[in-house]
Design a protein around this motif. Sequence first.
Motif, PDB file in Angstrom:
ATOM      1  N   PRO A 160     103.565  68.483  92.990  1.00 54.47           N
ATOM      2  CA  PRO A 160     102.280  68.575  93.699  1.00 54.47           C
ATOM      3  C   PRO A 160     102.358  68.082  95.140  1.00 54.47           C
ATOM      4  O   PRO A 160     103.283  67.364  95.511  1.00 54.47           O
ATOM      5  CB  PRO A 160     101.353  67.686  92.870  1.00 54.47           C
ATOM      6  CG  PRO A 160     102.045  67.441  91.590  1.00 54.47           C
ATOM      7  CD  PRO A 160     103.493  67.622  91.817  1.00 54.47           C
ATOM      8  N   ASN A 161     101.314  68.451  95.908  1.00 56.58           N
ATOM      9  CA  ASN A 161     101.306  68.066  97.320  1.00 56.58           C
ATOM     10  C   ASN A 161     100.623  66.724  97.529  1.00 56.58           C
ATOM     11  O   ASN A 161     100.202  66.406  98.626  1.00 56.58           O
ATOM     12  CB  ASN A 161     100.600  69.146  98.145  1.00 56.58           C
ATOM     13  CG  ASN A 161      99.162  69.334  97.729  1.00 56.58           C
ATOM     14  OD1 ASN A 161      98.727  68.805  96.705  1.00 56.58           O
ATOM     15  ND2 ASN A 161      98.411  70.087  98.508  1.00 56.58           N
ATOM     16  N   LYS A 162     100.490  65.950  96.486  1.00 54.62           N
ATOM     17  CA  LYS A 162      99.760  64.681  96.565  1.00 54.62           C
ATOM     18  C   LYS A 162     100.531  63.647  97.391  1.00 54.62           C
ATOM     19  O   LYS A 162     101.725  63.430  97.159  1.00 54.62           O
ATOM     20  CB  LYS A 162      99.547  64.153  95.150  1.00 54.62           C
ATOM     21  CG  LYS A 162      98.494  63.074  95.085  1.00 54.62           C
ATOM     22  CD  LYS A 162      98.251  62.643  93.654  1.00 54.62           C
ATOM     23  CE  LYS A 162      97.442  61.361  93.670  1.00 54.62           C
ATOM     24  NZ  LYS A 162      97.495  60.638  92.427  1.00 54.62           N
ATOM     25  N   VAL A 163      99.841  63.028  98.330  1.00 57.61           N
ATOM     26  CA  VAL A 163     100.494  62.017  99.164  1.00 57.61           C
ATOM     27  C   VAL A 163      99.975  60.630  98.818  1.00 57.61           C
ATOM     28  O   VAL A 163      98.941  60.485  98.166  1.00 57.61           O
ATOM     29  CB  VAL A 163     100.273  62.289 100.677  1.00 57.61           C
ATOM     30  CG1 VAL A 163     100.947  63.581 101.082  1.00 57.61           C
ATOM     31  CG2 VAL A 163      98.807  62.297 101.011  1.00 57.61           C
TER      32      VAL A 163
END
Lengths: 389, 461
Positions: A38-41
């Motif tokens: 995922p693109n979760k930061v």
Amino acid sequence: MKALRNYIDKIKPTFQKGGKLEALHSTFEAFETFLFVPNKVTTVGAHIRDAIDMKRTMSVVVMALMPALLFGMWNVGYQHALSTGAVMTFWEVFLYGFIKVFPIIAVSYIVGLGIEFAFAQSRKHEVNEGFLVTGMLIPLIVPADIPLWMVAIATAFAVVIGKEVFGGTGMNIFNPALLARAFLFFAYPSYMSGDKIWVSGMIKGEGIVDGFSGATPLANAAAHHMDKIPSTWDMFIGTIPGSIGETSTLAILIGALFLIITGIGSWKIMLSTVLGGLSIGFLFNIFAVNPFMEIPAWHHLIMGGFAFGAVFMATDPVSGAQTEKGKWIYGFLIGFFAVLVRVLNPAYPEGMMLSILLMNAFAPLIDHYIIEASIRRRHKRAAIAANNR
Amino acid sequence: MFSNFNTKSMPGVIRIKRGLNIPLKGEAEKVFSRVPQAETYAVKPTDFAGLTPKLMVAEGDKVKAGSPLFVDKYRPEVQFTSPVSGEVISIIRGERRKILEVVVKPTEVQEYIEFGKANPKTLKRSDIVERLLLSGSWPLIRQRPYAIVANSTDIPRDIFISGFDTAPLAPDLDFSVKDEKEAFQAGIDALSMLTNGKIYLGLNNDYPASDVFTKAKGVTVNYFTGPHPAGNVGIQIHHTAPINKGEVVWVINPLNVIIIGRLFTMGVYDTTKIIAVAGSEVLKPRYYITKIGASITEFVANNTTQPTEKLRFISGNVLTGSKISANGHLGMYDNMVTVIPEGDFYEFVGWATPGFTKYSNTRTFFSKLLPDKKYALHTNINGGERAFVITGQYDKVLPMDIYPVHLLKAILAGDIDKMENLGIYEVAEEDFALCEYVCTSKVDVQNIIREGIDLMIKELN
């Protein structure tokens, strides 16, 4: 990959809150995160995070199981050929085993993951990857001729009673895969013990060659048929009857090496389990009163499920001891009790399963005493400081 | 005494075995760069854990360096003052009107509130405390347990200073303090009046430390060697004179000792300090002279590799710093600015790649075969949050006689007794930052530690 990503982004709203397939949200998410990290930061705490995640960790363990699985598939065919006297090529042998084993793996994964997805959905969690390993372990510790419905029931039992009732991954007390095997062992003993179940085709009595015994080395040893125990070399390589993945100490060692090099499996537990098994083996040698007690201590390591249990079951981080000192004690006692049970109680030739389950139950206690020691050091230090004030 | 630096044979060197140096790209070159005075300065209540601020100024008010901007509502003697003279141009608020920043636009010529020069050794303890409180230097001193601003009514058992920073890309403090010998000594003299115990100064045994440290008088020097977090003051306390229940020690950073020193040598609250601007996305990573709370605009404008929306600007280091904007302000305790790429992208089967370009403390990536490689790590969490599964992972990076997972679980369960037994008094978030970094389950460890500390403060006071 851009096209795939765009497609996923397009269908994503269907699975989200208010979407038509909201009930499959967890399932969708599991597949999505399988395809794309995922693109979760980071939003709180450390801004950077290690590249490792649960998917990679679990896939390392699954990879470590591959040598045992592939050898197991071949050996299922090989034992069948031996028992029937059939002349088969390498690929025929392997194909026979593959056809026997693959459905077991499929059933284990479909049933287990199905339940995991449902629980993840109801708990609003992400799906935990732990079952990727459990689902591979279960087929490796059952005989090849096990009926598939039994695999399904045992898997469901392991996931629901072994894991989810405790609160899911990370909370379970017992190793789910071993619980599945224990369930089968006690619920369907005729399918899990005896001399005929370990070699594919023997139950049905397909043209058995005269004099062929399907008994495992442990069963022979327990019955004091020392002359029937296969050679050390055969037991090490694994060309002997037994559960699908447990026979080849060599294949298990390759897996162990992989786990130790990657650091995913605890070498402390593996080593201490071996030491525990050896030490009781030596004790038996000294006080031997029957032939089973006389076998060289190290033979226990290549018989039955000892090696498989030490490498893949005892090292389960959730059900095992969690403190580093505790791991030494935990592993040692597993090896110790495994050999103790298998030698002294002929009703349970496979002591490894019972021993690991027993120590699973005691692991929290071992950790408790290790941590108590740390707490005592802290109190003692505080008392000295208070006196000096 | 150059033999001090012989690692192996030197007795009394404390060897920190567990930890991790994350090999990041973009270390600051030991060169000073000069930039114009910052456009704005800010003091941020969010830098002080557990603080409820009470404003003392309104937008448009004129202030001097050392004038209070806000105070601690429950300890009004603790003032937070302006680092510069100028005009309060904005008070930035967040959700529920929580005060985030008090921003001051500086005047061309700086005016300071005068506290008068003095030799701290000739002053009474109460005068020193009062001067620190009035000038706004007090919050520079923090206490353990709890890692919060020290309590001015306490007399600490000891005071601890770590003379080196081992965090990723951290500034070389020897370089930052080299011209501040007099102020540093004055700061030590002032601090020595505050405790009946010792002032411990931790130095890195791996290289010769600055004279400013080695020739300081009135300090007990301990040498340490080992990976991060060896430079964390909490780790140093744990290995020299650990905190027991009921004890309080104070900690302070050497650059802040200098600021306190100037309060006596110059008689003003002069927060000038040298910081590093580092990180893989900084074109020229270097050192800068600045003040507490300065806007980072001047350091990063035209000095980054990519447009700002693709970057993360951090006041502090990558493990413990706070996220700020490209025009944000330096935190009170931060001695560096780090700029790294944001990681807000999807990666196709990223978890299954061989990983020659990914850094991990585990041995599951091929990058382990390239030991000297440095990395430009981004902010993606690289996975999803999971339950605690892997064991022994935290222990490898937490060099304390503490069982991290058990402490964290005790905190999550809100079990005060257990937290106390498992060592909550000895820890701060920063000591657990590496645990958070290495966590396979992506648990926000630092946040949990702070929750635990907050719970202790609430229950015991």
